[in-house]
Motif scaffolding. Structure first.
Motif, PDB file in Angstrom:
ATOM      1  N   LEU A 303       0.806  -1.223   0.000  1.00  0.00           N
ATOM      2  CA  LEU A 303       0.000   0.000   0.000  1.00  0.00           C
ATOM      3  C   LEU A 303       0.841   1.277   0.000  1.00  0.00           C
ATOM      4  N   ARG A 304       2.026   1.244   0.563  1.00  0.00           N
ATOM      5  CA  ARG A 304       2.857   2.448   0.563  1.00  0.00           C
ATOM      6  C   ARG A 304       3.225   2.873  -0.856  1.00  0.00           C
ATOM      7  N   HIS A 305       3.306   1.891  -1.767  1.00  0.00           N
ATOM      8  CA  HIS A 305       3.606   2.206  -3.164  1.00  0.00           C
ATOM      9  C   HIS A 305       2.330   2.323  -3.995  1.00  0.00           C
ATOM     10  N   ALA A 306       1.331   1.492  -3.652  1.00  0.00           N
ATOM     11  CA  ALA A 306       0.112   1.432  -4.466  1.00  0.00           C
ATOM     12  C   ALA A 306      -0.854   2.575  -4.167  1.00  0.00           C
ATOM     13  N   ILE A 307      -1.025   2.885  -2.872  1.00  0.00           N
ATOM     14  CA  ILE A 307      -1.917   3.986  -2.479  1.00  0.00           C
ATOM     15  C   ILE A 307      -1.135   4.873  -1.510  1.00  0.00           C
ATOM     16  N   PRO A 308      -0.148   5.624  -2.028  1.00  0.00           N
ATOM     17  CA  PRO A 308       0.715   6.420  -1.141  1.00  0.00           C
ATOM     18  C   PRO A 308      -0.022   7.531  -0.410  1.00  0.00           C
ATOM     19  N   GLN A 309      -1.229   7.908  -0.897  1.00  0.00           N
ATOM     20  CA  GLN A 309      -1.991   8.972  -0.237  1.00  0.00           C
ATOM     21  C   GLN A 309      -2.593   8.509   1.085  1.00  0.00           C
ATOM     22  N   ALA A 310      -2.721   7.188   1.275  1.00  0.00           N
ATOM     23  CA  ALA A 310      -3.316   6.652   2.504  1.00  0.00           C
ATOM     24  C   ALA A 310      -2.325   6.757   3.663  1.00  0.00           C
ATOM     25  N   LYS A 311      -2.844   6.891   4.864  1.00  0.00           N
ATOM     26  CA  LYS A 311      -2.011   7.043   6.060  1.00  0.00           C
ATOM     27  C   LYS A 311      -1.619   5.665   6.617  1.00  0.00           C
ATOM     28  N   PRO A 312      -0.345   5.297   6.582  1.00  0.00           N
ATOM     29  CA  PRO A 312       0.084   4.004   7.134  1.00  0.00           C
ATOM     30  C   PRO A 312      -0.249   3.844   8.608  1.00  0.00           C
ATOM     31  N   SER A 313      -0.276   4.966   9.351  1.00  0.00           N
ATOM     32  CA  SER A 313      -0.563   4.884  10.787  1.00  0.00           C
ATOM     33  C   SER A 313      -1.938   4.295  11.054  1.00  0.00           C
ATOM     34  N   LEU A 314      -2.872   4.472  10.107  1.00  0.00           N
ATOM     35  CA  LEU A 314      -4.217   3.930  10.295  1.00  0.00           C
ATOM     36  C   LEU A 314      -4.259   2.428  10.066  1.00  0.00           C
TER      37      LEU A 314
END
Length: 360
Positions: A303-314
């Motif tokens: 997800l960090r590469h695929a949807i970088p706009q999303a917050k990893p903290s969540l």
């Protein structure tokens, strides 16, 4: 055994105790940590052991016997992912990117959950259909691909709407579209060629080829030592979870409730459906655990590469800090009790009373 008694007994098993020990070590700010080489080795070992057993079981039972459960699992995974998005977007009011990232995290499956589930069943003296490991391998990238596809569609829709409003600056809008969208082919390649999927699929094939007789010389490594390896791995999981406890308040009350109730609901549905398909007590538990688990190892990498706009903290904090501890301590005994009652027919299953009893 009543659910509360089973949960209490589960709490006293080495796996759970070492997980809690890891949390305590992190909270008292100990410098305890698992060496990096071992941290990288253990997931590979666990997946190899799971795959070998799965391949052997597939050879014994026949590939055709797993097709229906696999297709049902795929359907449920996709359905759950879409349902997660609707709940997160409409009720939780999360933005599109966080909604899809969280939806795919909870639509995907967790190999660590699976390892703990196998050990739990072993403690109960119950076996499961080994071919469920193959279902694990198929489901791993599925939810991510769906979420990324849906995210790309949503982004395209937004960009087209902007282009209609600002038709004079089409070039800039097109650049924005190309920068925001993620190529599905790239994500598919990264998901399938990731080390977790490669080692799991490769081990399944090897297990299928060597069979039970070929497995005997390596049984001491990939069977007898399996629980011990999970215990060490649980120390690291506990340390990581303990370090993220402070982040739980950042995810909010809604996501905290989602991270507990939705996996539990999915797991119960998984047990009921798999029991109807004819899986054994242990098989239904593992099938339900696949539906209940959340990915906190593959998810961040993808997800960090695929949807970088999303917050990893969540999605990392909710999956690892909330869902994982709850699943291995509470959800597993609940799924086991429901599966046992479904198969033995002893009494009427009142899910509401069971769940109320756990939370009371």
């Amino acid at each position: 055994m009543e659910i509360l008694e089973l949960i209490q007994a589960n709490l006293l098993t080495p796996i759970i105790l070492f997980f809690l020990f890891g949390i305590i070590a992190a909270r008292i700010k100990s410098d305890l940590k698992i060496p990096e080489a071992i941290s990288e080795f253990l997931p590979i070992y666990l997946l190899a052991a799971i795959g070998l057993h799965g391949g052997i079981e597939m050879r014994n039972t026949g590939f055709e016997n797993m097709l229906i459960p696999m297709f049902v699992a795929i359907g449920l995974s996709l359905l759950f992912t879409l349902n997660h998005y609707q709940i997160l977007r409409r009720l939780g009011k999360f933005n599109i990117f966080d909604s899809y990232a969280l939806a795919s995290t909870y639509g995907a499956v967790g190999a660590v959950h699976f390892s703990v589930g196998l050990s739990f069943l072993k403690n109960q003296g119950v076996s499961s259909e080994g071919y469920i490991a193959a279902i694990l391998a198929v489901l791993e990238p599925l939810a991510f691909i769906l979420a990324i596809f849906m995210t790309n569609m949503a982004v395209s829709k937004q960009i087209k709407a902007k282009k209609q409003s600002f038709s004079d600056d089409d070039t800039e809008i097109d650049v924005g579209l190309n920068q925001t969208k993620t190529k599905l082919s790239k994500v598919l390649h990264e998901s399938i060629t990731g080390k977790a999927i490669v080692i799991l699929l490769g081990s399944i094939v090897i297990g299928y080829i060597i069979g039970k007789d070929g497995f005997e010389p390596i049984k001491i490594v990939f069977d007898d030592m399996f629980t011990g390896a999970i215990v060490i791995f649980m120390i690291e999981m506990g340390i990581i979870a303990g370090q993220r406890l402070d982040d739980i308040k950042k995810v909010g009350i809604f996501l905290t409730g989602f991270a507990i109730l939705i996996p539990l609901f999915n797991g119960i549905i998984g047990v009921l459906v798999s029991t109807a398909l004819g899986l054994s007590i242990g098989g239904a538990v593992m099938f339900g655990l696949l539906m209940a688990s959340a990915s906190f190892i593959a998810a961040p990498a993808v997800l960090r590469h695929a949807i970088p706009q999303a917050k990893p903290s969540l999605y990392i904090t909710s999956a690892l800090g909330i869902t994982f501890p709850f699943n291995i301590i509470v959800t597993l005994p609940i799924l086991f009790t429901i599966s046992t009652l479904m198969h033995t027919g002893e009494g009427t299953i009142d899910l509401f009373n069971y769940i109320t009893e756990v939370f009371s």
